[in-house]
Each structure stands twice: as C-alpha cells, then as structure tokens.
Design a protein around this motif. Structure first.
Motif, mmCIF file in Angstrom:
data_model
loop_
_atom_site.group_PDB
_atom_site.id
_atom_site.type_symbol
_atom_site.label_atom_id
_atom_site.label_comp_id
_atom_site.label_asym_id
_atom_site.label_seq_id
_atom_site.Cartn_x
_atom_site.Cartn_y
_atom_site.Cartn_z
ATOM 1 N N VAL A 115 -44.657 22.951 9.635
ATOM 2 C CA VAL A 115 -45.259 23.854 10.533
ATOM 3 C C VAL A 115 -46.773 24.315 10.299
ATOM 4 C CG1 VAL A 115 -45.278 26.436 11.423
ATOM 5 C CG2 VAL A 115 -43.074 25.155 11.262
ATOM 6 N N LEU A 116 -46.872 24.339 8.828
ATOM 7 C CA LEU A 116 -48.484 24.880 8.551
ATOM 8 C C LEU A 116 -49.434 23.675 8.577
ATOM 9 C CD1 LEU A 116 -47.871 27.201 5.139
ATOM 10 C CD2 LEU A 116 -48.000 27.742 7.741
ATOM 11 N N ASN A 129 -49.658 23.312 12.597
ATOM 12 C CA ASN A 129 -50.460 24.254 13.213
ATOM 13 C C ASN A 129 -51.909 24.688 12.780
ATOM 14 O OD1 ASN A 129 -49.123 25.685 15.323
ATOM 15 N ND2 ASN A 129 -47.427 26.580 13.902
ATOM 16 N N PHE A 130 -52.041 24.305 11.422
ATOM 17 C CA PHE A 130 -53.444 24.619 10.829
ATOM 18 C C PHE A 130 -54.192 23.339 10.519
ATOM 19 C CE2 PHE A 130 -50.418 28.408 10.490
ATOM 20 C CZ PHE A 130 -51.126 29.455 11.158
ATOM 21 N N PRO A 167 -51.211 29.751 16.998
ATOM 22 C CA PRO A 167 -49.667 29.734 17.164
ATOM 23 C C PRO A 167 -49.052 31.160 17.603
ATOM 24 C CG PRO A 167 -50.097 29.368 14.845
ATOM 25 C CD PRO A 167 -51.458 29.563 15.359
ATOM 26 N N THR A 175 -46.595 34.069 18.379
ATOM 27 C CA THR A 175 -45.719 34.884 17.547
ATOM 28 C C THR A 175 -44.690 35.567 18.361
ATOM 29 O OG1 THR A 175 -47.083 36.678 17.534
ATOM 30 C CG2 THR A 175 -47.330 35.000 15.411
ATOM 31 N N THR A 231 -42.721 33.006 11.740
ATOM 32 C CA THR A 231 -43.683 33.800 12.625
ATOM 33 C C THR A 231 -44.771 34.704 11.630
ATOM 34 O OG1 THR A 231 -42.281 33.950 14.122
ATOM 35 C CG2 THR A 231 -43.897 35.491 14.181
ATOM 36 N N ASN A 263 -47.430 32.617 10.262
ATOM 37 C CA ASN A 263 -48.280 31.994 11.421
ATOM 38 C C ASN A 263 -49.327 33.055 11.783
ATOM 39 O OD1 ASN A 263 -47.270 29.290 11.699
ATOM 40 N ND2 ASN A 263 -46.144 29.779 13.175
ATOM 41 N N GLN A 321 -53.493 32.663 11.158
ATOM 42 C CA GLN A 321 -54.307 32.674 12.035
ATOM 43 C C GLN A 321 -55.514 33.374 12.295
ATOM 44 O OE1 GLN A 321 -52.291 33.973 16.310
ATOM 45 N NE2 GLN A 321 -50.717 33.179 14.994
ATOM 46 N N SER A 358 -43.122 25.411 18.055
ATOM 47 C CA SER A 358 -44.109 26.198 17.550
ATOM 48 C C SER A 358 -45.272 25.684 17.696
ATOM 49 C CB SER A 358 -43.949 26.127 15.955
ATOM 50 O OG SER A 358 -44.941 27.000 15.244
#
Length: 313
Positions: free
Chosen positions: A69-70, A73-74, A105, A107, A128, A131, A135, A262
């Motif tokens: 996920v990280l 998303n990032f 992302p 939430t 969540t 994230n 962010q 996500s």
C-alpha cells in the motif's frame, strides 16, 4: 448501505441543484460560501471519527500488505501523477487541482468500496490512519517537487492557514472523540451514528460549492475534455499497478482487491479546503477536484465489477 450504493447520483444531483440555484440566484453566493466552511469541518470530523487514529501501531503489523500500500500510494502513484500532469494544458490552476486530488489516497469511501468489492475491510480500516498521516506530511513535498516554482504564489495567501485549520481541527477532535468513545463500550453507538453523516455532508458540500461558484464552474467547463479522460486513465493505470504489486508481494485475493481500491480512490474532500482557500484566479483547482471525485465514483461502479470478477478473481 443504501446511501453508499447511491452516492454517485446523490452527489450529481447536489451539484446540479447547486448550479441551478447559483445561476438563478447569484446573490446567494456569499451566503452559501459562508455555510461551506463549517460544513467542511463537520464532514471531515464525521470522516476522521471512523479512522482508528490512536491505533497506528496495530495497523503496521501486516508488513507485506502495508508495504504494498505504501509503495503504491506514496511512490508509484505520485510518479504516475507526475507524468500525467505533463499531458495537461499549461494552466497552473488546472495542474494544481489534479496534483492535489490525485496525490492523496482516500480515507473514507475507500473502506465502503473495499467491502462492496470483496476486499479485506479489516485491513482497509487498519491502513487508513497510516495513509491519512503520511499524505498530510508528504503532500507539500510532492507539490514542491512537481510544481514548486509554478505554485509559489498560490500558497502565500493568509487564508491558507484557515484551510489548514479546517483539516487539523477535525483531526484533533476526532482523536479526542476516539479516546472518549473507547473508554466505554456503550459509547460506540456515537461512532456508528456519525458513520451515516459523510455521504449527506459531502452532498451538502458539493451543493454549496456549485452554488457559490456557479459562474466559475460554468465558465470552466472547457477543462472537462482534459480532466475526465486523464482521471479515467488514472483509474485503469493504478489498478494495473495494484495487480503488479499484489504479485510482487504475494498478496492473497482479498488483500489484493483492497490494494486496488486504495490506489484507485482519492481524498478529494481533504484537499478541498486548500483549493477553496487559493487566491483569485485559481478557482479552477476546486472545480477540477469536484469533477475528479465524480469521475472516480463512476469509476468505482466499474471497479466493483472489474476488480473482483476480472482483475482479482
């Protein structure tokens, strides 16, 4: 769940009603704008209360899923967004709107769509707060790297501090509320009651934006041919990134679906205060964020078929 299933049409109706009111009664614009900021505070509070802000450590235990996920998303999504904005017309406000909304992302409805799409709701809830906090820390860095000189004048406005307060105040109140709710089991009903508020409150917010900025919205319809295809392409591209990451990290099906939702959902209403606080001449940024959220919601209808039935069967 009825509200969540029909939220696309609720928001679309709210925008159309707002545009109608703003066109017929332009004198109401200042009143609608006055209502907008407290409505945003309530929306963010009702949303943040659903996020387990005080359980950040527990959310980091599933290393493979969290890493996927990280990384998605990032690292990978910001890289994709940085490339996509190069395809836009050289309009700083247009580019800023896309950067603001696509870099962060979601939430909120991310969890709802994860549940509807057969993902892991527990992992969606767990990731969540990570994230959300990342962010808020990384968005200024991304903006500086991707459009620092171009956007320097946009964030010098004193009103930007009010936008920061609109995000930070509900965040602090939500953390305090979480501590209070968890002190006694019977107080959990408060959180459950607040869970019904984000959809109608977001509908109210987009209604107020459309009404207060009707002339701006109608005057910037020419951005749609640039924004809509780009946002649609983004949804397809990040789903394929999720497919790649799921294979790389060996994620089971439910976690892979959660990852796709996500990466596909963005935090439009968290960045709205910043877009609305921009000085004159930057109004297009807020319009772009509202347009992207509508494209995303229609895209999630497609995701609910594609992700569980084709992408991650």
């Amino acid at each position: 769940m009825t509200l969540e299933r029909n939220q696309v049409w609720i928001y679309l109706a709210a925008i159309l009603l707002g545009l109608l009111l703003g066109s017929v009664r332009p004198d109401t614009a200042s009143f609608l704008e006055l209502l907008l900021w407290p409505s945003l505070v309530l929306l963010l509070y009702a949303t943040f209360v659903q996020v387990p802000l005080l359980h950040l450590g527990a959310s980091l235990r599933d290393h493979r899923f969290i890493s996927a996920v990280l990384l998605g998303n990032f690292v990978l999504v910001p890289a994709l967004v940085g490339l996509l904005v190069q395809c836009l017309p050289p309009d700083p406000a247009l580019r800023l709107g896309i950067l603001l909304v696509l870099l962060v992302p979601c939430t909120d409805w991310f969890i709802t769509f994860t549940q509807l799409g057969g993902g892991s709701v527990l992992r969606a809830i767990a990731v969540t707060p990570v994230n959300l906090l990342l962010q808020l820390l990384l968005l200024p860095v991304y903006l500086w790297l991707m459009a620092g000189a171009e956007l320097a004048g946009a964030f010098e406005s004193v009103e930007m501090w009010s936008a920061v307060a609109v995000v930070v105040l509900p965040l602090l109140l939500a953390a305090i509320s979480e501590r209070w709710i968890e002190a006694k089991r019977e107080r959990e009903v408060v959180r459950s009651s607040l869970a019904w508020l984000p959809v109608p409150l977001l509908a109210l917010v987009v209604f107020l934006i459309a009404g207060a900025q009707a002339s701006v919205v109608l005057g910037t319809l020419d951005v749609l041919p640039a924004v809509v295809p780009l946002c649609a392409f983004f949804l397809v591209a990040v789903a394929l990134i999720a497919k790649l990451l799921a294979r790389l990290f060996g994620l089971p099906t439910d976690q892979a679906r959660t990852l796709a939702f996500s990466l596909g959902t963005r935090n439009s209403f968290v960045v709205l205060p910043f877009a609305l606080a921009l000085p004159a001449g930057w109004e297009t940024a807020a319009v772009v964020i509202v347009v992207q959220s509508l494209v995303e919601l229609f895209g999630m209808v497609f995701y609910l078929w594609w992700v569980p039935r084709r992408l991650f069967r």
